[in-house]
Motif scaffolding. Structure first.
Motif, PDB file in Angstrom:
ATOM      1  N   THR A 183     -86.346 -22.202 -16.107  1.00 61.60           N
ATOM      2  CA  THR A 183     -87.995 -22.408 -16.672  1.00 61.60           C
ATOM      3  C   THR A 183     -88.950 -21.119 -15.680  1.00 61.60           C
ATOM      4  N   GLN A 204     -80.778 -24.639 -18.075  1.00 60.63           N
ATOM      5  CA  GLN A 204     -82.373 -24.274 -17.772  1.00 60.63           C
ATOM      6  C   GLN A 204     -83.303 -23.318 -17.008  1.00 60.63           C
ATOM      7  N   THR A 227     -96.781 -21.121 -19.193  1.00 60.99           N
ATOM      8  CA  THR A 227     -95.066 -21.432 -18.540  1.00 60.99           C
ATOM      9  C   THR A 227     -94.068 -21.255 -19.327  1.00 60.99           C
ATOM     10  N   GLN A 287     -90.705 -21.812 -21.280  1.00 62.63           N
ATOM     11  CA  GLN A 287     -89.193 -22.774 -20.036  1.00 62.63           C
ATOM     12  C   GLN A 287     -88.003 -22.659 -21.705  1.00 62.63           C
ATOM     13  N   TYR A 345     -84.120 -24.697 -22.521  1.00 65.25           N
ATOM     14  CA  TYR A 345     -83.016 -25.112 -22.723  1.00 65.25           C
ATOM     15  C   TYR A 345     -82.245 -24.858 -23.245  1.00 65.25           C
TER      16      TYR A 345
END
Length: 335
Positions: A165, A163, A173, A175, A177
């Motif tokens: 970030t 993951q 932001t 992100q 995964y």
């Protein structure tokens, strides 16, 4: 008090502007003169100002302005490193400065159609103030009915993931995964992901969108190796510290050519910051276009829920939460 006086420029000079006893600009000999000045005893106001800064940080956190709260806490802890409450919230917002490892156990049952049990470990580290990396591993089982053979069956799986970030300024932001899962019973390896970008152009508005590739954790769907590719968009409005309105639309394409459109609307009213208490209303609707019936029998599903949620943090890594809700579901089957 005495000051450095330049008789040519008729001005006061800082110590750094006096070079070998002369003014840095005029070259004149600097005199020492007595001038009446005002002094502020800032140390008398330091504690109230720091208290106000700590209060500001928690107010920003209460309003959902996490980035600004982190910056305020950073300034506070630079001067008052002994602030226990400030450091606790700062670690919470910055995802914990130190490396950490945690474990979770999850069990989920859906009207005996499927049972999921899993145990997972995850660890993380802030690489910079704006970049966080996490790794995870999970082992689990899915139990349900194999409709082809009409017997109860249990499928085990193993999953590892990374993951990432990344904060970009105060407004953006990113992100991502990334997971790799292995199902030894059906000898299937599958890659899944959830990648999204969040933008906060204003303090009260957040826009969120992304792409996800996921599985359907039912025995029949896993045996047919069905994955779902989904794109979605989310808008969240927080006009003040109490109310939150959110709407989401998603479109999913199933690997067996089914499709789904879904909408979700949420209204929340925050009642208390600590312990955190809120009441909420959720509306969800999903419509399927059926082209394969191996696991799908519904053409439309709607649900409305009203609930009360509360949580209490006892440390940066330990909290207790409770929830009570009542709702209504409506199903429409394919003809």
């Amino acid at each position: 008090s005495k000051v450095n006086w330049d008789p040519v420029d008729n001005t006061v000079l800082a110590n750094e502007q006096v070079i070998d006893g002369r003014g840095w600009r005029s070259g004149a000999l600097v005199e020492q003169r007595e001038l009446t000045q005002w002094f502020f005893a800032i140390t008398k106001f330091a504690a109230p100002l720091l208290d106000a800064l700590e209060g500001l940080a928690f107010a920003l956190h209460w309003d959902g302005r996490e980035n600004e709260a982190s910056e305020a806490l950073r300034d506070l802890l630079r001067v008052r490193p002994t602030s226990v409450h400030g450091r606790r919230l700062f670690h919470q917002l910055r995802h914990v400065d130190d490396p950490y490892v945690g474990g979770t156990v999850r069990y989920f049952s859906d009207n005996t159609e499927r049972d999921i049990f899993s145990y997972g470990l995850h660890g993380g580290q802030l690489v910079t103030d704006s970049t966080k990396l996490e790794g995870m591993g999970e082992y689990g089982t899915v139990r349900g009915t194999n409709e082809t053979r009409m017997v109860e069956e249990t499928l085990s799986y193993e999953r590892v993931g990374l993951q990432v970030t990344q904060r970009i300024g105060h407004q953006v932001t990113f992100q991502s995964y990334l997971y790799e899962s292995h199902f030894p019973t059906v000898n299937w390896d599958v890659f899944t992901t959830d990648t999204r970008l969040r933008w906060t152009p204003f303090d009260v508005l957040t826009l969120d969108g992304g792409y996800a590739r996921d599985l359907i954790y039912r025995v029949q769907a896993l045996r047919h190796e069905i994955v779902v590719d989904t794109v979605e968009g989310v808008a969240m409005l927080r006009p003040n510290r109490f109310w939150m309105f959110s709407g989401k639309f998603s479109h999913g394409d199933y690997s067996n050519t089914n499709e789904q459109d879904a909408v979700l609307g949420i209204v929340e009213l925050r009642l208390n910051p600590e312990p955190y208490v809120k009441v909420y209303y959720n509306y969800y609707r999903a419509d399927w276009e059926r082209k394969d019936v191996d696991y799908l029998s519904l053409s439309r599903f709607t649900a409305q829920t009203v609930g009360l949620y509360g949580s209490r943090k006892f440390s940066p890594k330990f909290f207790v939460e409770a929830q009570a809700s009542v709702g209504r579901e409506d199903h429409l089957d394919f003809d």
